[in-house]
Design an enzyme around this catalytic site. Structure first.
Site, mmCIF file in Angstrom:
data_model
loop_
_atom_site.group_PDB
_atom_site.id
_atom_site.type_symbol
_atom_site.label_atom_id
_atom_site.label_comp_id
_atom_site.label_asym_id
_atom_site.label_seq_id
_atom_site.Cartn_x
_atom_site.Cartn_y
_atom_site.Cartn_z
ATOM 1 N N ARG A 190 1.087 -1.129 -0.292
ATOM 2 C CA ARG A 190 -0.002 -0.235 0.058
ATOM 3 C C ARG A 190 1.045 1.156 -0.363
ATOM 4 N NH1 ARG A 190 -0.622 4.975 1.711
ATOM 5 N NH2 ARG A 190 -0.140 3.852 4.535
ATOM 6 N N ASP A 191 1.380 1.785 1.198
ATOM 7 C CA ASP A 191 2.188 2.699 1.394
ATOM 8 C C ASP A 191 3.332 2.614 0.346
ATOM 9 O OD1 ASP A 191 3.000 5.397 2.326
ATOM 10 O OD2 ASP A 191 3.887 5.062 4.178
ATOM 11 N N HIS A 222 7.153 4.638 12.682
ATOM 12 C CA HIS A 222 6.807 4.273 11.464
ATOM 13 C C HIS A 222 7.977 5.115 10.664
ATOM 14 C CE1 HIS A 222 4.551 4.067 7.387
ATOM 15 N NE2 HIS A 222 5.515 4.916 6.581
ATOM 16 N N HIS A 280 10.742 6.470 8.642
ATOM 17 C CA HIS A 280 11.831 6.859 6.371
ATOM 18 C C HIS A 280 12.758 7.245 6.892
ATOM 19 C CE1 HIS A 280 8.053 7.459 3.997
ATOM 20 N NE2 HIS A 280 7.128 6.921 5.153
ATOM 21 N N CYS A 321 7.059 9.733 -0.181
ATOM 22 C CA CYS A 321 5.742 10.776 0.091
ATOM 23 C C CYS A 321 5.702 11.796 -0.953
ATOM 24 C CB CYS A 321 6.379 11.310 1.721
ATOM 25 S SG CYS A 321 4.426 11.882 2.047
ATOM 26 N N ASN A 326 10.265 3.980 2.650
ATOM 27 C CA ASN A 326 9.881 3.707 4.262
ATOM 28 C C ASN A 326 11.051 3.083 4.370
ATOM 29 O OD1 ASN A 326 6.778 3.975 5.003
ATOM 30 N ND2 ASN A 326 6.299 3.430 2.892
#
Length: 302
Positions: free
Chosen positions: A15-16, A207, A209, A240, A249
């Protein structure tokens, strides 16, 4: 606080990780990635999001992907839902968990979802209520908890404010996200401490990066606080779209290599995980964005 002996990783790659890819990734490839992740031992996979295809065209196949997965017992398949309309579309596909998101930065909230932090929480309140009434677990993602591309550094008080709002609408777990990867260990610890004013240690995750190469250091800094849940992305996929220059990430492979080296159990087979990362990287025609994966793939080839 002693370092946890077991860590839970949520792979957000499907997803991300994939949502910002410019060229379309077919549903069959996304399904193949989810299958490889679960075969590697991942018990928590963020599969897709139910957002307007106008804003995120890469996720337009959400229904096809969710319906195409050969589900395994004991695996949590989560999806992102930005509003009630998204939730209503998602619930048809029986997700085990839904994710809502808010920013600790007012400017980022305006740029990202065109509303204030308080307005975004109001928008999510009925989503959280509906999900919990249906017995679906609700996770909240808190973005820009240490830095913002528009506001710069974010004070821990802003993080505590957002965590309190999330708790107030019934969000059961929150992730502390360094969305643009500017965090360093002490800053990330302060953001986590602010979150722990409202949530217990078992209901928070990191979470991180890796824009400035700090994600593993930030993971260790929060492990030392007792945090035992983290979002990671296979092959370091993602970035992002609203944060210029923000790389992906932290790679799941790098985190697993580090944790296993620290004697921490993840339940993940690193070799199979590397295969999953190589699979999606081959499709995208690039090397995995993971130092551990590339080192081990080179070793294999030798």
């Amino acid at each position: 606080m002693s370092i946890p002996t077991k860590v839970k990783l949520v792979d957000v790659g499907p997803r991300d990780g994939l949502q910002n890819e410019k060229s379309p990734v077919p549903a069959v490839v996304k399904i193949g990635l989810v299958h490889r992740l679960q075969d590697a031992g991942l018990k928590n996979i963020e599969v897709t999001s139910y957002v307007s295809p106008k804003w995120v065209p890469q996720m337009a196949d959400n229904h096809e992907v969710m319906q195409g997965i050969a589900r395994q017992a004991g695996i949590v398949y989560s999806v992102l839902t930005p509003n009630l309309k998204g939730y209503e579309a998602a619930v048809v596909d029986r997700p085990d968990e839904i994710v809502v998101f808010g920013s600790a930065s007012e400017a980022f909230s305006q740029k990202n979802i065109n509303c204030s932090i308080a307005e975004s929480i109001e928008r999510f309140a009925p989503v959280v209520e509906a999900a919990r009434a249906a017995g679906i677990h609700v996770r909240g993602a808190m973005s820009c908890t240490v830095g913002c591309p528009y506001e710069g550094e974010i004070a821990p008080e802003r993080v505590a404010y957002l965590a309190g709002l999330m708790k107030g609408i019934g969000v059961q777990h929150v992730g502390v996200a360094d969305t643009i990867g500017v965090g360093t260990p002490r800053k990330v610890q302060r953001a986590m401490e602010a979150t722990l004013q409202h949530y217990g240690i078992d209901d928070v995750s990191g979470h991180f990066h890796d824009t400035y190469g700090q994600a593993l250091a930030n993971t260790v800094a929060t492990l030392e606080m007792g945090v035992w849940q983290y979002d990671t992305s296979v092959a370091g996929l993602g970035g992002c779209p609203y944060a210029k220059g923000a790389t992906g990430n932290v790679a799941t492979e790098d985190v697993v290599y580090m944790l296993h080296g620290m004697g921490i159990d993840t339940g993940i087979d690193l070799d199979k995980l590397i295969d999953a990362g190589a699979y999606i990287s081959d499709f995208l025609v690039r090397k995995p964005n993971s130092r551990a994966a590339n080192a081990l793939l080179t070793k294999r080839a030798g």
